[in-house]
Scaffold this active site. Structure first.
Site, PDB file in Angstrom:
ATOM      1  N   HIS A 196      -8.280   0.899  -8.168  1.00 21.46           N
ATOM      2  CA  HIS A 196      -8.555   0.855  -6.726  1.00 21.46           C
ATOM      3  C   HIS A 196      -8.587   2.291  -6.205  1.00 21.46           C
ATOM      4  O   HIS A 196      -7.743   3.097  -6.577  1.00 21.46           O
ATOM      5  CB  HIS A 196      -7.430   0.072  -6.043  1.00 21.46           C
ATOM      6  N   CYS A 234     -13.786  -0.441  -3.334  1.00 20.47           N
ATOM      7  CA  CYS A 234     -13.262  -0.887  -2.050  1.00 20.47           C
ATOM      8  C   CYS A 234     -14.000  -0.136  -0.945  1.00 20.47           C
ATOM      9  O   CYS A 234     -13.830   1.081  -0.783  1.00 20.47           O
ATOM     10  CB  CYS A 234     -11.757  -0.623  -1.983  1.00 20.47           C
ATOM     11  N   HIS A 261     -14.009  -5.042  -3.175  1.00 16.03           N
ATOM     12  CA  HIS A 261     -13.306  -5.393  -1.930  1.00 16.03           C
ATOM     13  C   HIS A 261     -14.257  -4.990  -0.820  1.00 16.03           C
ATOM     14  O   HIS A 261     -14.543  -3.805  -0.667  1.00 16.03           O
ATOM     15  CB  HIS A 261     -12.048  -4.538  -1.752  1.00 16.03           C
ATOM     16  N   ASP A 306     -12.277  -8.335   2.281  1.00 15.84           N
ATOM     17  CA  ASP A 306     -11.052  -7.544   2.386  1.00 15.84           C
ATOM     18  C   ASP A 306     -10.449  -7.767   3.765  1.00 15.84           C
ATOM     19  O   ASP A 306     -10.778  -8.745   4.443  1.00 15.84           O
ATOM     20  CB  ASP A 306     -11.369  -6.083   2.079  1.00 15.84           C
ATOM     21  N   HIS A 307      -9.589  -6.872   4.170  1.00 18.66           N
ATOM     22  CA  HIS A 307      -8.826  -7.056   5.416  1.00 18.66           C
ATOM     23  C   HIS A 307      -9.623  -7.742   6.517  1.00 18.66           C
ATOM     24  O   HIS A 307     -10.735  -7.344   6.829  1.00 18.66           O
ATOM     25  CB  HIS A 307      -8.386  -5.692   5.975  1.00 18.66           C
ATOM     26  N   TYR A 320      -4.409  -9.783   6.136  1.00 20.42           N
ATOM     27  CA  TYR A 320      -4.571 -10.913   5.218  1.00 20.42           C
ATOM     28  C   TYR A 320      -4.349 -12.289   5.846  1.00 20.42           C
ATOM     29  O   TYR A 320      -3.761 -13.182   5.242  1.00 20.42           O
ATOM     30  CB  TYR A 320      -3.674 -10.714   3.990  1.00 20.42           C
TER      31      TYR A 320
HETATM   32  C1  DNO Z   1      -4.652  -3.295   0.498  1.00 27.88           C
HETATM   33  C2  DNO Z   1      -5.004  -3.404  -0.905  1.00 27.88           C
HETATM   34  C3  DNO Z   1      -4.208  -2.475  -1.781  1.00 27.88           C
HETATM   35  C4  DNO Z   1      -4.515  -2.795  -3.228  1.00 27.88           C
HETATM   36  C5  DNO Z   1      -3.832  -1.883  -4.205  1.00 27.88           C
HETATM   37  C6  DNO Z   1      -4.371  -2.123  -5.583  1.00 27.88           C
HETATM   38  O1  DNO Z   1      -5.042  -4.093   1.278  1.00 27.88           O
HETATM   39  O2  DNO Z   1      -6.350  -3.227  -1.088  1.00 27.88           O
HETATM   40  O3  DNO Z   1      -2.859  -2.618  -1.531  1.00 27.88           O
HETATM   41  O4  DNO Z   1      -4.086  -4.078  -3.510  1.00 27.88           O
HETATM   42  O5  DNO Z   1      -3.999  -0.556  -3.876  1.00 27.88           O
HETATM   43  O6  DNO Z   1      -3.474  -1.669  -6.512  1.00 27.88           O
END
Ligand code: DNO
Length: 347
Positions: A196, A234, A261, A306-307, A320
C-alpha cells in the site's frame, strides 16, 4: 476485476449479509485482528474467519493487512525470526485460499488525517487532512484511527528515536530484505503481495516514507522482480501527491497492481484535502480515467471502494461506514462494466 468490500471481522457493525446484498460483490477484505504483530496467524483462526465469509456466500481471497513488525522496518537483528513468522502466516493464508495480501511499510504510523468528520454543505461528513494542523500535532501523543497497533507514549518515544538512524535508503533496503525473505513462501502459497502506498505520500514527523509514486513503483520492481511482488494502487493516497499522474501509473503497472483502493478527494490547499464521494465530478481525481487506464492496461485484480463519507445520518467507523462505500461500489461497477465492454475507449 473482482469487487470486494473491507470488513473488520466480527466486531464490525456491518453484517456480512448486508455486504453480500451489494450488487456484484465477490467477497470481503479482512484480517485476523487478535494476533499481536509479529506472531504467526494460526490456521484455525484463519479458517474460522473464512467459514464466516463462506456462510454469507462471500470469498475471502484478500487480506488487509498482515502488518509488518517495526523491527523488520528498522532492520533490527530480530527481523529474521519475524520474517520467518510472516512467511508462515502467508503459508497458512494460502492454505485457506487467500490469494492477495495488502501491507504497508510506513514507519510507526499508518494513514494520517487531521479531522475525521469534516462537514460538507449537503449534511454529510468525511475525513480530511490539513498540513498546518498536522505540523502542530505532537507525534508522541497521537491516537488516531486506522492503526494496526497503538503504543504507549514511552514505546512511541523509543520508536521515534530509533527511526532517527533510518534514512530513506536504509528503509528501502529493509523493505527489499523483507520481500526477498518472504518471496519463497509466496511462490509456494500462490500469494501476491500488494504494498500500500504511504498515505499521504510524503514524510511525516521526520519519518521517511518511500512508496509515494511511479518512481518508487519502478524501483521496487527492479529490486524484487518476482511476480508476487506487486502493488495496492490506492488512488486517494497516491492522488494526494499532486505530481502523481494516476491514469499513467494505473496503465503502466496494471498487471502488477493486484488490488485497487478507489476513492475520491478534493483539494483545498497545496497539500490539504477533504475526502469526497467516489464520483469523478465530486472531487479532483479522474476516477473514470483511472478505471479506464486500469482496464486498458490489462488489470485483473481485486477492487474495493475506499473511504466513504457518513451519509444518511450514519455514524460509521471513520471512512468505513456502509452506505457511501456501497454507493461507491455501484459506481465503480458501472465504470468497470463500461470500460470492459469497450465504451470507455470510445468516449
Ligand atoms: C486506510 C487503509 C490503510 C491500509 C494499510 C495497508 O484506510 O487504506 O490503513 O489498510 O495501510 O497496510
Amino acid at each position: 476485476m473482482k469487487m470486494t468490500f473491507r470488513w473488520y471481522g466480527e466486531k464490525d457493525g456491518i453484517p456480512l449479509r448486508y455486504i453480500g446484498q451489494i450488487p456484484n460483490m465477490s467477497g470481503v477484505v479482512t484480517a485476523v485482528y487478535d494476533t499481536p504483530v509479529g506472531e504467526v496467524w494460526e490456521l484455525e483462526k484463519i479458517k474460522r474467519l473464512k467459514a464466516l465469509c463462506d456462510g454469507a456466500g462471500l470469498e475471502m481471497e484478500v487480506i488487509e493487512s498482515v502488518p509488518v513488525h517495526e523491527d523488520i522496518k528498522l532492520g533490527k537483528p530480530a527481523r529474521d525470526g519475524l520474517i520467518r513468522n510472516y512467511a508462515q502466516t502467508l503459508r497458512n493464508l494460502g492454505a485457506a485460499g487467500v490469494k492477495c495480501v495488502c501491507y504497508n511499510f510506513m514507519p510507526v504510523f499508518d494513514w494520517l488525517r487531521t479531522d475525521l468528520k469534516t462537514p460538507a454543505a449537503d449534511g454529510s461528513n468525511s475525513l480530511s487532512y490539513n498540513h498546518e494542523r498536522l505540523l502542530k500535532l505532537d507525534p508522541k501523543n497521537l491516537r488516531l484511527p486506522g492503526w494496526d497497533e497503538s503504543y504507549t507514549a514511552e514505546e512511541l518515544n523509543g520508536l521515534l528515536s530509533e527511526y532517527g538512524e533510518v534514512s530513506h535508503e536504509k528503509l528501502f533496503e529493509n523493505l527489499v530484505y523483507f520481500l526477498n525473505g518472504i518471496m519463497p513462501a509466496c511462490d509456494e502459497a500462490g500469494i501476491d503481495m500488494a504494498i500500500h502506498p504511504d498515505d499521504p505520500p510524503w514524510d511525516m514527523f521526520g519519518l521517511p516514507r518511500i512508496i509515494t509514486g511511479a518512481e518508487s513503483y519502478d524501483r521496487l520492481i527492479r529490486a524484487v522482480p518476482n511476480r508476487h511482488n506487486g502493488f495496492t494502487f490506492c488512488t486517494g493516497s497516491l492522488g494526494a501527491g499532486r505530481e502523481n499522474d494516476l491514469p499513467a501509473i494505473a496503465k503502466k503497472y496494471a498487471r502488477r497492481i493486484y488490488f485497487a483502493h478507489i476513492r475520491q478527494l478534493k483539494f483545498c490547499g497545496e497539500k490539504d484535502f477533504t475526502e469526497a464521494g467516489h464520483y469523478t465530478g465530486a472531487g479532483d481525481l479522474d476516477i473514470y480515467g483511472i478505471v479506464k487506464a486500469l482496464v486498458e492496461g490489462g488489470f485483473r485484480g481485486y477492487v474495493r471502494p475506499d473511504h466513504g463519507r457518513n451519509i444518511w445520518d450514519e455514524d460509521g467507523k471513520p471512512g468505513y461506514g456502509l452506505y457511501d462505500r456501497a454507493l461507491g461500489a455501484c459506481y465503480l461497477n458501472g465504470l468497470f462494466e463500461a470500460a470492459e465492454k469497450g465504451c470507455g475507449s470510445k468516449a
